[in-house]
Design an enzyme around this catalytic site. Structure first.
Site, PDB file in Angstrom:
ATOM      1  N   LYS A   1       0.810  -1.349   0.023  1.00  0.00           N
ATOM      2  CA  LYS A   1      -0.070  -0.011  -0.089  1.00  0.00           C
ATOM      3  C   LYS A   1       0.939   1.087   0.246  1.00  0.00           C
ATOM      4  CE  LYS A   1      -4.542   0.817   1.790  1.00  0.00           C
ATOM      5  NZ  LYS A   1      -5.602   0.445   2.731  1.00  0.00           N
TER       6      LYS A   1
ATOM      7  N   ARG B   1     -25.417  -2.573   6.803  1.00  0.00           N
ATOM      8  CA  ARG B   1     -25.185  -3.966   6.686  1.00  0.00           C
ATOM      9  C   ARG B   1     -26.112  -4.784   7.615  1.00  0.00           C
ATOM     10  NH1 ARG B   1     -20.824  -5.275   3.324  1.00  0.00           N
ATOM     11  NH2 ARG B   1     -21.523  -4.765   1.445  1.00  0.00           N
TER      12      ARG B   1
ATOM     13  N   GLU C   1     -19.743  -5.839  10.195  1.00  0.00           N
ATOM     14  CA  GLU C   1     -20.672  -5.318  10.748  1.00  0.00           C
ATOM     15  C   GLU C   1     -21.745  -6.136  11.398  1.00  0.00           C
ATOM     16  OE1 GLU C   1     -19.490  -4.460   7.789  1.00  0.00           O
ATOM     17  OE2 GLU C   1     -18.603  -2.448   8.102  1.00  0.00           O
TER      18      GLU C   1
END
Ligand code: TPP
Ligand code: DXP
Ligand code: MG
Length: 622
Positions: A279, A394, A366
């Site tokens: 990243k 969600r 979630e």
């Protein structure tokens, strides 16, 4: 090469690996420069430059379907598909979206913003292909973080069973927004460190696939490989699921990517290519970030990477909330904090460091976060779930079935409530008031300022009042010093911020300040209005509602939420149900999605501006 002039990705197919490397450098330079002005998900994008180029080299987008999970890493894809010239408008009002958008390009075959949807979408597209007799490739690209999401695991379960031909790209950079977590993450770590075994396995498979009539040899190789995997790696998850595993592959090396993608094309089954990337690759401040700051951020100084701070005053709402909860947790070990992969955004890292035993980052999960909190609450614990409004969607059924129905003492910090700005349509926190209001036991609050937020946290921890949500927006909390921080608020009570007799304006959250400013300005013109802070969105203050119902003056409600199911709708229902005669007007979000852009501009579009509210007041009282 001027990367902003690229029209379509077809030219990539003829480039040598060296030319691709040069192009990668130019794209990185372009991204680092443009994002320093616009902000954006720079870290994730810098990590997938070579991967994106390789995918566009080996697959024929848009006939082949490249599906980006979350979609925050699609900047290179956007450049290659002719949108480089629009990058100065990235994530700005009416500008280029930070996520895939079908209306922007035929190459954006799937829209996202929320994670872990790519594999299910891919399965749908692959099944459609097979039923319709087409032959295109379907290529979901999913990060190691997104793979912690339940939906992705549900899809893998189906894909492996069904043996559908898909080329899954797992982009493993060891990071979610923060460092990735979980047992799968640990498994990838083990796979990465067993490079020799995997290199052998990959080479053997490629080799066998190239031999004429190599079926028998392939079978033997599979057997050798199968016995080796138990010797060297403790079980290869994907292969056991029925998904061919290739990797790990260096995601910054075109040769390795070429080999892996070519090999995958020989296999008429689901394949997963495990691509290892860095990243932030190519920009030092982003490369060395171990926290997650460079995942996505606002403008920064190009030379140093120093983040340019806005001029907002007051603490970040998320920090204020998390720090308050931490104070309670320090005194009471029953107080625990749960985050579904957002410790950075929800500013819980201080909590994590101070009380690691009372802190849970559960990954992008979630649903699990909410039901785990419910489980904790059944045992007398006091769970705090910090969750972005948009991602709370969600967990609708878990909120309802597990928490609310059992009336459990779970406190939700509903972060990024209201318009979030640059992330746009997929991320606006404007639905939670509507759906939480339907749940019989939920108390929903929104503070107008930081002091009121502190009193609300106190109220939550010092009353046993079933499920509670404290909503708070992105950005910084004004400290208006108008609420006693030590106060336990009486549930379901509102407050007059201004007393008048011509009309009542009711709002909640920081919007209350806009209304009080409007009221003060109107007063100078001789117009005298009530301003009511509906700090409890649910339960409403029924005594006060009867009061304003009886005075028959017009009522205006203002909210940064959907009108359907919002506070205004509930007040209108109350007024009607009690046969009061007040004229009512509701300002909020009509039946539409709100795109990305500066929050003030978006607010103006939906009518939350001083000028609009003032003229509405005047039109109702004249
Ligand atoms: C359902 C959902 N929860 C949380 C998020 C917030 N989020 C966006 S990107 C991200 C991390 C994704 O990690 P990964 O898939 O590995 O992608 P990377 O940024 O590392 O490339 C998270 C948690 C989200 N977009 N959707
Ligand atoms: C892509 C995604 O879902 C997150 O990265 C999100 O953009 C974070 O938003 P904040 O910047 O508000 O934390
Ligand atoms: Mg990742």
């Amino acid at each position: 090469m001027d990367v902003s002039s690229i029209q379509n990705p077809s030219f990539i197919k003829d480039l040598s690996n060296q030319e691709l490397e040069e192009l990668s450098s130019e794209i990185r330079k372009f991204l680092i420069e443009t994002c320093s002005v616009t902000g954006g998900h720079i870290g994730a994008n810098l990590g997938v430059v070579e991967l994106t180029l390789s995918l566009h080299k080996h697959f024929n987008s848009p006939i082949d379907k490249i599906i980006w999970d979350v979609g925050h890493q699609t900047y290179i894809h956007k450049i290659l598909t002719g949108r480089g010239h629009e990058f100065n408008s990235l994530r700005q009002y009416k500008g280029l979206c930070g996520f895939p958008k079908t209306k922007e390009s035929e190459h954006d075959v799937w829209e996202a913003g929320h994670s872990s949807t790519s594999l299910s979408a891919a399965m749908g597209m692959a099944k459609a292909r097979d039923i319709l007799g087409k032959t295109n490739h379907v290529v979901p690209v999913i990060g190691d973080g997104a793979l912690t999401g339940g939906m992705a695991l549900e899809a893998l379960n189906h894909i492996g069973h069904d043996k559908t031909n898909l080329t899954i790209i797992l982009n493993d950079n060891e990071m979610s927004i923060a460092p990735n977590v979980g047992a799968m993450h640990n498994m990838f770590g083990r796979i990465r460190t067993n490079q020799n075994y995997n290199r052998f396995k990959f080479d053997a498979e490629t080799f066998m696939s190239r031999l004429p009539g190599g079926d028998r040899l392939r079978d033997s190789a599979d057997k050798i490989k199968d016995s080796l995997k138990y010797l060297v790696v403790d079980g290869i998850f994907f292969e056991e699921l029925g998904i061919k595993y290739i990797g790990p592959v260096d995601g910054h090396n075109f040769k390795e990517l070429d080999e892996a993608i070519s090999a995958s094309k020989q296999i008429n089954k689901p394949v997963l290519i495990h691509v290892v990337t860095k990243k932030g690759k190519g920009y030092k401040p982003a490369e060395v970030d171990t926290v997650g700051t460079w995942h996505g951020l606002g403008p920064y100084k190009l030379e140093t990477g120093e983040v340019i701070k806005g001029d907002a005053e007051g603490p970040a709402w998320s920090a204020l909330m998390s720090d308050q909860v931490l104070n309670y947790a320090k005194q009471d070990k029953r107080v625990v904090a749960i985050t579904p992969a957002m410790p950075v955004g929800s500013k819980l890292t201080k909590f994590q460091q101070a009380l690691p035993e009372q802190f849970f980052d559960v990954g992008i999960a979630e649903q699990h976060a909410v039901t785990m909190a419910a489980g904790l609450a059944t045992q007398g614990m006091k769970p705090y779930v910090a969750i972005y409004s948009t991602f709370m969607q969600r967990a609708y059924d878990q909120l309802l079935h597990d928490v609310d129905r059992q009336n459990l003492n779970v406190l939700f910090g509903v972060d990024r409530a209201g318009l979030v700005g640059a992330d746009g349509e997929t991320h606006q926190g404007v639905f939670d008031v509507g759906f939480l209001s339907q749940f019989p036991n939920f108390t929903i609050m929104m503070p107008k300022d930081g002091d009121e937020a502190i009193a609300m946290v106190k109220t939550a921890f010092e009353t046993e009042h079933g499920p509670m949500a404290i909503r708070y927006p992105r950005g910084n909390a004004p400290m208006l010093n108008e609420t006693k921080k030590n106060e336990v608020l009486e549930i379901g009570t509102w407050q007059y911020e201004r007393m008048g007799q011509h009309l009542s304006i009711i709002s909640y959250g920081p919007t209350v300040k806009i209304i009080t400013d409007v009221a003060d300005e109107l007063l100078k013109e001789g117009i005298n209005v009530n301003v009511i802070n509906a700090r409890f969105i649910k339960p409403m203050d029924f005594d006060m509602l009867h009061e304003i119902g009886k005075d028959t003056n017009p009522i205006i409600t203002v909210e940064e939420s959907m009108l359907t199911g919002g506070l205004g709708s509930q007040i209108a229902t109350f007024i009607k149900d009690h046969d009061y005669q007040n004229v009512m007007r509701r300002i909020g979000i009509n039946d539409e999605y709100i795109e990305h852009g500066d929050v003030d501009l978006l607010l103006e579009d939906i009518g939350i501006s001083k000028a609009n509210i003032k003229s509405l007041v005047k039109s109702l009282i004249r």
